[in-house]
Design a protein around this motif. Structure first.
Motif, PDB file in Angstrom:
ATOM      1  N   ALA A  32      -7.750  16.054   4.418  1.00  0.00           N
ATOM      2  CA  ALA A  32      -6.513  15.465   4.078  1.00  0.00           C
ATOM      3  C   ALA A  32      -5.417  14.548   4.673  1.00  0.00           C
ATOM      4  N   GLN A  33      -5.353  14.904   6.044  1.00  0.00           N
ATOM      5  CA  GLN A  33      -4.410  14.479   6.963  1.00  0.00           C
ATOM      6  C   GLN A  33      -5.180  12.911   7.282  1.00  0.00           C
ATOM      7  N   GLN A  34      -6.410  12.934   7.260  1.00  0.00           N
ATOM      8  CA  GLN A  34      -7.129  11.932   7.536  1.00  0.00           C
ATOM      9  C   GLN A  34      -7.122  10.800   6.327  1.00  0.00           C
ATOM     10  N   VAL A  35      -6.958  11.431   5.197  1.00  0.00           N
ATOM     11  CA  VAL A  35      -6.866  10.554   3.939  1.00  0.00           C
ATOM     12  C   VAL A  35      -5.583   9.872   4.121  1.00  0.00           C
ATOM     13  N   GLN A  36      -4.573  10.631   4.408  1.00  0.00           N
ATOM     14  CA  GLN A  36      -3.065  10.038   4.420  1.00  0.00           C
ATOM     15  C   GLN A  36      -3.217   9.037   5.328  1.00  0.00           C
ATOM     16  N   GLN A  37      -3.548   9.097   6.522  1.00  0.00           N
ATOM     17  CA  GLN A  37      -3.766   8.343   7.650  1.00  0.00           C
ATOM     18  C   GLN A  37      -4.292   6.936   7.158  1.00  0.00           C
ATOM     19  N   VAL A  38      -5.701   7.000   6.719  1.00  0.00           N
ATOM     20  CA  VAL A  38      -6.305   5.762   6.019  1.00  0.00           C
ATOM     21  C   VAL A  38      -5.522   5.086   4.927  1.00  0.00           C
ATOM     22  N   VAL A  39      -4.763   6.062   4.270  1.00  0.00           N
ATOM     23  CA  VAL A  39      -4.198   5.239   3.070  1.00  0.00           C
ATOM     24  C   VAL A  39      -2.986   4.443   3.730  1.00  0.00           C
ATOM     25  N   SER A  40      -2.376   5.005   4.696  1.00  0.00           N
ATOM     26  CA  SER A  40      -1.311   4.370   5.219  1.00  0.00           C
ATOM     27  C   SER A  40      -1.880   3.005   6.191  1.00  0.00           C
ATOM     28  N   GLN A  41      -2.763   3.272   6.770  1.00  0.00           N
ATOM     29  CA  GLN A  41      -3.583   1.992   7.419  1.00  0.00           C
ATOM     30  C   GLN A  41      -3.824   1.025   6.638  1.00  0.00           C
ATOM     31  N   SER A  42      -4.286   1.385   5.423  1.00  0.00           N
ATOM     32  CA  SER A  42      -4.749   0.490   4.522  1.00  0.00           C
ATOM     33  C   SER A  42      -3.535  -0.373   3.631  1.00  0.00           C
ATOM     34  N   ARG A  43      -2.564   0.312   3.464  1.00  0.00           N
ATOM     35  CA  ARG A  43      -1.622  -0.275   3.032  1.00  0.00           C
ATOM     36  C   ARG A  43      -0.779  -1.059   4.000  1.00  0.00           C
ATOM     37  N   ARG A  44      -0.749  -0.688   5.281  1.00  0.00           N
ATOM     38  CA  ARG A  44      -0.194  -1.880   6.148  1.00  0.00           C
ATOM     39  C   ARG A  44      -1.066  -2.907   6.350  1.00  0.00           C
ATOM     40  N   TRP A  45      -2.173  -2.986   6.255  1.00  0.00           N
ATOM     41  CA  TRP A  45      -3.412  -4.145   6.616  1.00  0.00           C
ATOM     42  C   TRP A  45      -2.952  -5.130   5.037  1.00  0.00           C
ATOM     43  N   SER A  46      -3.062  -4.442   3.998  1.00  0.00           N
ATOM     44  CA  SER A  46      -3.021  -5.200   2.847  1.00  0.00           C
ATOM     45  C   SER A  46      -1.776  -6.024   2.834  1.00  0.00           C
ATOM     46  N   LEU A  47      -0.587  -5.212   3.394  1.00  0.00           N
ATOM     47  CA  LEU A  47       0.646  -6.030   3.404  1.00  0.00           C
ATOM     48  C   LEU A  47       0.598  -7.192   4.412  1.00  0.00           C
ATOM     49  N   LEU A  48       0.351  -7.042   5.778  1.00  0.00           N
ATOM     50  CA  LEU A  48       0.119  -8.042   6.590  1.00  0.00           C
ATOM     51  C   LEU A  48      -0.797  -9.136   5.998  1.00  0.00           C
ATOM     52  N   TYR A  49      -2.167  -8.764   5.382  1.00  0.00           N
ATOM     53  CA  TYR A  49      -2.910  -9.916   4.929  1.00  0.00           C
ATOM     54  C   TYR A  49      -2.182 -10.825   3.883  1.00  0.00           C
ATOM     55  N   ASN A  50      -1.643 -10.346   2.847  1.00  0.00           N
ATOM     56  CA  ASN A  50      -0.701 -10.945   2.101  1.00  0.00           C
ATOM     57  C   ASN A  50       0.282 -11.670   2.338  1.00  0.00           C
ATOM     58  N   LEU A  51       0.851 -11.141   3.457  1.00  0.00           N
ATOM     59  CA  LEU A  51       2.118 -11.833   4.151  1.00  0.00           C
ATOM     60  C   LEU A  51       1.667 -13.389   4.682  1.00  0.00           C
ATOM     61  N   LEU A  52       0.451 -13.129   5.236  1.00  0.00           N
ATOM     62  CA  LEU A  52      -0.124 -14.231   6.406  1.00  0.00           C
ATOM     63  C   LEU A  52      -0.639 -15.276   5.488  1.00  0.00           C
ATOM     64  N   ALA A  53      -1.849 -14.650   4.516  1.00  0.00           N
ATOM     65  CA  ALA A  53      -2.643 -15.490   3.929  1.00  0.00           C
ATOM     66  C   ALA A  53      -2.178 -15.976   2.601  1.00  0.00           C
ATOM     67  N   VAL A  54      -1.541 -15.492   1.671  1.00  0.00           N
ATOM     68  CA  VAL A  54      -1.120 -15.868   0.540  1.00  0.00           C
ATOM     69  C   VAL A  54       0.049 -16.971   0.702  1.00  0.00           C
ATOM     70  N   PRO A  55       0.989 -17.132   1.155  1.00  0.00           N
ATOM     71  CA  PRO A  55       1.589 -18.347   1.436  1.00  0.00           C
ATOM     72  C   PRO A  55       0.923 -19.483   1.729  1.00  0.00           C
ATOM     73  N   PHE A  56      -0.249 -19.271   2.994  1.00  0.00           N
ATOM     74  CA  PHE A  56      -1.053 -20.555   3.101  1.00  0.00           C
ATOM     75  C   PHE A  56      -1.743 -20.932   1.894  1.00  0.00           C
ATOM     76  N   ALA A  57      -2.312 -19.975   1.231  1.00  0.00           N
ATOM     77  CA  ALA A  57      -3.035 -20.513   0.028  1.00  0.00           C
ATOM     78  C   ALA A  57      -2.129 -21.116  -1.212  1.00  0.00           C
ATOM     79  N   ALA A  58      -0.933 -20.447  -1.195  1.00  0.00           N
ATOM     80  CA  ALA A  58      -0.119 -21.150  -2.387  1.00  0.00           C
ATOM     81  C   ALA A  58       0.301 -22.427  -2.075  1.00  0.00           C
ATOM     82  N   LEU A  59       0.574 -22.756  -0.773  1.00  0.00           N
ATOM     83  CA  LEU A  59       0.970 -24.163  -0.200  1.00  0.00           C
ATOM     84  C   LEU A  59      -0.203 -25.125  -0.015  1.00  0.00           C
ATOM     85  N   GLY A  60      -1.375 -24.471  -0.368  1.00  0.00           N
ATOM     86  CA  GLY A  60      -2.463 -25.664  -0.294  1.00  0.00           C
ATOM     87  C   GLY A  60      -3.264 -25.739   0.969  1.00  0.00           C
TER      88      GLY A  60
END
Length: 241
Positions: free
Chosen positions: A171-199
């Motif tokens: 259960a503790q590992q699941v919480q850690q993995v979920v937290s890591q996945s959220r941080r990775w998704s947030l970081l990716y969206n902040l970096l990649a989405v603006p570049f894709a939106a601007l062409g």
């Protein structure tokens, strides 16, 4: 003499004659026979069997691991005070309660929850069903009754209690993995989405990047439980040796 009085007197005489054939009842000293199963005949005890309940082999190790993780154990049992006190002393449990009915166990659980504690209940009997149903997390032994298993969240196989430690670790590992996945998704969206939106990034490359991001999240989730499974192999070999 009336007939009813004569019949009553005769009945009392017959009862006295019948009871006089039995030997007098002797009171045994309480100390030597405490918690003993006696084999006796009409003349008195022939043998005494002193029964001693032993905790499960992994009970002490499981409780020590849970204490190390900040979990305070508590025993609530319907057995006598002497038996519960002896078992609690062997397991170093200071918070114990004897002569507990199912309603008493549930009231104790509700008091702990009202005090802000997150509760874990473990039981194997039908009288533990209300306790298991009312706890935040509950576990029943595979050797327990069907009613207890039906009201439990977890089922401990092979009659082993250390499954609680493994379940908490996962259960503790699941919480850690979920937290890591959220941080990775947030970081990716902040970096990649603006570049894709601007062409600046072509759509096909953005799609590949999104797929790779999802793949990273899935691979990260596959790590859950691997360390516990690896550690369980030597333990099983030790048990079968």
């Amino acid at each position: 003499m009336p007939a009813s009085t004569a019949n009553s007197t005769a009945a009392r005489c017959a009862l006295a004659a019948a009871t006089s054939r039995w030997p007098p009842v002797r009171t045994l000293p309480s100390a030597p026979w405490a918690n003993a199963l006696l084999l006796a005949d009409a003349h008195g005890p022939l043998a005494a069997f002193h029964l001693d309940e032993q905790p499960r082999a992994d009970a002490r190790r499981t409780l020590d691991a849970l204490r190390a993780g900040g979990i305070a154990p508590c025993i609530a049992s319907g057995d006598s005070t002497d038996r519960v006190a002896t078992l609690a002393a062997r397991l170093d449990v200071t918070d114990w309660h004897a002569r507990q009915t199912p309603a008493d166990k549930l009231a104790l659980l509700q008091a702990l929850r009202a005090a802000g504690h997150v509760t874990l209940a473990v039981g194997d009997g039908s009288n533990d069903a209300p306790l298991l149903a009312g706890a935040d997390v509950s576990a029943a032994l595979a050797s327990g009754t069907g009613l207890a298993q039906a009201h439990a969240d977890l089922l401990l196989l092979d009659g082993r209690l250390d499954g609680l430690v493994q379940a908490r670790s996962i259960a503790q590992q699941v919480q850690q993995v979920v937290s890591q996945s959220r941080r990775w998704s947030l970081l990716y969206n902040l970096l990649a989405v603006p570049f894709a939106a601007l062409g600046f990034v072509p759509p096909w490359l953005a799609g590949i990047g999104m797929s790779l991001s999802s793949l990273v999240v899935v691979l990260n989730a596959l790590r859950v439980g691997r360390d516990d499974a690896t550690a369980a192999v030597p333990r099983q070999r030790e048990l079968h040796a």
